[in-house]
Design an enzyme around this catalytic site. Structure first.
Site, PDB file in Angstrom:
ATOM      1  N   HIS A  40       0.762  -1.249   0.000  1.00  0.00           N
ATOM      2  CA  HIS A  40       0.000   0.000   0.000  1.00  0.00           C
ATOM      3  C   HIS A  40       0.792   1.298   0.000  1.00  0.00           C
ATOM      4  O   HIS A  40       0.171   2.358  -0.081  1.00  0.00           O
ATOM      5  CB  HIS A  40      -0.947   0.017   1.206  1.00  0.00           C
ATOM      6  CG  HIS A  40      -1.909  -1.116   1.221  1.00  0.00           C
ATOM      7  ND1 HIS A  40      -2.919  -1.253   0.282  1.00  0.00           N
ATOM      8  CD2 HIS A  40      -2.011  -2.195   2.032  1.00  0.00           C
ATOM      9  CE1 HIS A  40      -3.599  -2.349   0.531  1.00  0.00           C
ATOM     10  NE2 HIS A  40      -3.062  -2.947   1.579  1.00  0.00           N
ATOM     11  N   LYS A  68      -5.560  -9.686  -7.712  1.00  0.00           N
ATOM     12  CA  LYS A  68      -6.188  -9.030  -6.562  1.00  0.00           C
ATOM     13  C   LYS A  68      -7.185  -8.032  -7.144  1.00  0.00           C
ATOM     14  O   LYS A  68      -6.840  -7.231  -8.010  1.00  0.00           O
ATOM     15  CB  LYS A  68      -5.139  -8.328  -5.701  1.00  0.00           C
ATOM     16  CG  LYS A  68      -5.720  -7.727  -4.436  1.00  0.00           C
ATOM     17  CD  LYS A  68      -4.650  -7.168  -3.510  1.00  0.00           C
ATOM     18  CE  LYS A  68      -5.299  -6.625  -2.237  1.00  0.00           C
ATOM     19  NZ  LYS A  68      -4.304  -6.015  -1.349  1.00  0.00           N
ATOM     20  N   HIS A 144      -2.896  -2.824   8.319  1.00  0.00           N
ATOM     21  CA  HIS A 144      -3.982  -3.225   7.424  1.00  0.00           C
ATOM     22  C   HIS A 144      -4.669  -1.994   6.861  1.00  0.00           C
ATOM     23  O   HIS A 144      -4.948  -1.037   7.581  1.00  0.00           O
ATOM     24  CB  HIS A 144      -4.998  -4.079   8.186  1.00  0.00           C
ATOM     25  CG  HIS A 144      -6.205  -4.445   7.404  1.00  0.00           C
ATOM     26  ND1 HIS A 144      -6.188  -5.343   6.370  1.00  0.00           N
ATOM     27  CD2 HIS A 144      -7.491  -4.005   7.491  1.00  0.00           C
ATOM     28  CE1 HIS A 144      -7.405  -5.430   5.852  1.00  0.00           C
ATOM     29  NE2 HIS A 144      -8.200  -4.640   6.514  1.00  0.00           N
TER      30      HIS A 144
END
Length: 147
Positions: A40, A68, A144
């Site tokens: 990310h 993904k 996350h």
């Protein structure tokens, strides 16, 4: 006198070692933190186009076995991202209360459908928007991307 200096030096080195251990994420958190960074974070990237998403998703190993479907890349330095962890706790999608929100520059990559791994194809959408990330550890680090 020399013995006293040696004891002082040993004590000083032990204090530094203890401090380093206290500010490092635990082994499990470090793994999750490193995964978060890989999936990310792209501080130098500007993103914004499909080619960027196609390249980055492949380069960051998110198209090896299957495509993904959706991923977001944050275009901020890691200290700005980590500072989000110091904002007020909010509820994550899974119900836990370890999420935090902040506004950052992102590129959202959405799989176009019909492409097959490892040659997945993505549509890009660049924006500055509110994100929610889960943080863990002491000190807290992002582990996350929630939304």
């Amino acid at each position: 006198m020399a013995l006293q200096r040696t004891h002082s030096l040993v004590l000083f080195l032990l204090l530094i070692l203890l401090e380093l251990l206290l500010v490092q994420p635990s082994c499990g958190q470090n793994h999750m933190y490193q995964r978060f960074l890989r999936q990310h974070v792209d501080p130098q990237g500007t993103g914004g186009n499909d080619g960027y998403c196609n390249l980055m998703m492949q380069r960051r190993k998110m198209t090896l076995h299957q495509c993904k479907h959706f991923n977001s890349f944050i275009h901020e330095d890691i200290w700005n991202i980590r500072s989000i962890c110091s904002t007020a706790n909010i509820q994550c999608k899974n119900g836990k209360m370890n999420c935090h929100e902040g506004v950052v520059k992102v590129t959202d990559c959405r799989e176009t459908g019909g492409s097959k791994a490892p040659n997945c194809r993505y549509r890009a959408m660049a924006s500055t928007r509110r994100v929610v990330i889960a943080c863990e550890g002491n000190p807290e680090v992002p582990v996350h991307f929630d939304r």
